[in-house]
Design a protein around this motif. Sequence first.
Motif, PDB file in Angstrom:
ATOM      1  N   THR A   1       0.847  -1.188   0.000  1.00  0.00           N
ATOM      2  CA  THR A   1       0.000   0.000   0.000  1.00  0.00           C
ATOM      3  C   THR A   1       0.883   1.238   0.000  1.00  0.00           C
ATOM      4  O   THR A   1       2.120   1.164  -0.001  1.00  0.00           O
ATOM      5  CB  THR A   1      -0.991  -0.005   1.187  1.00  0.00           C
TER       6      THR A   1
ATOM      7  N   CYS B   1      -2.781  -7.291  -6.184  1.00  0.00           N
ATOM      8  CA  CYS B   1      -3.627  -6.159  -5.778  1.00  0.00           C
ATOM      9  C   CYS B   1      -4.857  -6.115  -6.689  1.00  0.00           C
ATOM     10  O   CYS B   1      -4.945  -5.273  -7.596  1.00  0.00           O
ATOM     11  CB  CYS B   1      -2.851  -4.848  -5.884  1.00  0.00           C
TER      12      CYS B   1
ATOM     13  N   LEU C   1      -8.952   0.315   2.406  1.00  0.00           N
ATOM     14  CA  LEU C   1      -7.808  -0.508   2.817  1.00  0.00           C
ATOM     15  C   LEU C   1      -8.293  -1.766   3.536  1.00  0.00           C
ATOM     16  O   LEU C   1      -7.672  -2.233   4.479  1.00  0.00           O
ATOM     17  CB  LEU C   1      -6.873   0.307   3.725  1.00  0.00           C
TER      18      LEU C   1
END
Length: 445
Positions: free
Chosen positions: A76, A283, A320
């Motif tokens: 991230t 991702c 997130l």
Amino acid sequence: MNALRVTGGRVLRPDGRVTESDVTIDRDAGTIAAVGDETVSGERADDADADLPSTADETLDADGGLVIPGLVNAHTHVAMTLLRGYADDKPLDPWLREDIWPAEAELTPNDIEAGAELGVLEMIRSGTTAFADMYFAMDRVADVVDRAGVRARLGHGVVTVGKDDADARADVEESLAVAKELDGAADGRIRTAFMPHSLTTVGEAFLREGVAEAREADIPIHLHANETTDEVDPIVDERGERPIAYAEELGALGADDFFAHGVHLDGSEIDRLADAGTAVVHCPASNMKLASGMAPVQRLRDAGVTVALGTDGAASNNDLDVFDEMRDAAMLGKLAADDASAVPAAAVVEMATAGGADALGLPGGRIEPGAAADLAVVDLDAPHLTPVHDPVSHLAYAARGSDVRHTVCDGEVLMRDREVLTLDADAVRERAAAAANDLVDRVGE
Ligand SMILES: N[C@@H](CCSC[C@H]1O[C@@H](n2cnc3c(=O)[nH]cnc32)[C@H](O)[C@@H]1O)C(=O)O
Ligand SMILES: [Zn+2]
């Protein structure tokens, strides 16, 4: 022993079994002392010499819940929470160049601290106890990790395109310096990496220098690799080799290294990753949102590559929550393989836990005696989780971050009954919203 006991829940074990067990944590050591009657030494807790206290100093009620390893967000840019919803619906290159990089140019260390607090708050509230972060002003991110009580592998992201030689060299040096300085901070909860942004945004000479110095100092390497075809084609055209072969030639394909994305990989590159032991951080939400493509997750796993999950930054996700990433990874993995049996529930749960810890080289990811006491308790009594035929299925397909009741990292309770104890949630939200509004005003001037 200063004991924390998680009582009355069902526990997800490393082999995928779910057992009705209490988990006893040694708070001073930050490790799991026992799961049910299984202890570190293999003794049963009811044996006289198994050193387990009969009463706990603190208990966490897991009744009706599932105790899982703390989730790992293995890629991230945490302070990008400030840019959540700022620029959507564009492909990677124009998104970065036209929107994100100009806004990031205005970010102050104070903004990054505010954004990191917001991101870490969101992660604790959704059961994530460890993450990897590539950004800048990393001393501020480290301070947040320290105060919030989570674990992280941190690095300063290097970009050299568009910079003169001195600025580019300074960026490489800063990444190496940050990796050396912050390693072991927050009582060892912080580890570091050298983080060139990608093989196309960092020039060859800088990659060679930086990678050699990182290797010398035993610092792992993290970068974006094979995310879009725009990132693969120029390397193939200019060098006559695929990006992963280039990375190998640079010395950047090591067993402690981990690459984000790995969307456009051919068979030879998958084999190279497997042989080198380099992990891939998938991702899926970011890859779908930027229309980057579908990573060959089942093929990577079949080849023996360690695959972890990452949200990427909040501007390309836009949250997130690793539960969303599990679901997206399972769904997209099936589409990519054209096979509904590909990337099953148990696989994405493994990727979000043990796979993540292994990719990052951090403790955690498994609930077993001796392992780091990093865990989350997920409520299973919500309507959208009823009935419970298979708790692992629910983790992958039906649960959300907001179903997490408690979060524990390194033996410390970070969230109890949805109240985060290490950060002031209201203050964090207000500070981040104000910082984001000021930032957008400055960019518009
Ligand atoms: N020191 C560098 C900063 C690099 S940090 C890492 C960068 O990755 C960017 N980023 C975020 N998501 C992605 C992605 O999916 N692919 C590539 N880059 C991304 C992020 O916005 C940030 O600029 C500089 O001088 O610009
Ligand atoms: Zn990224």
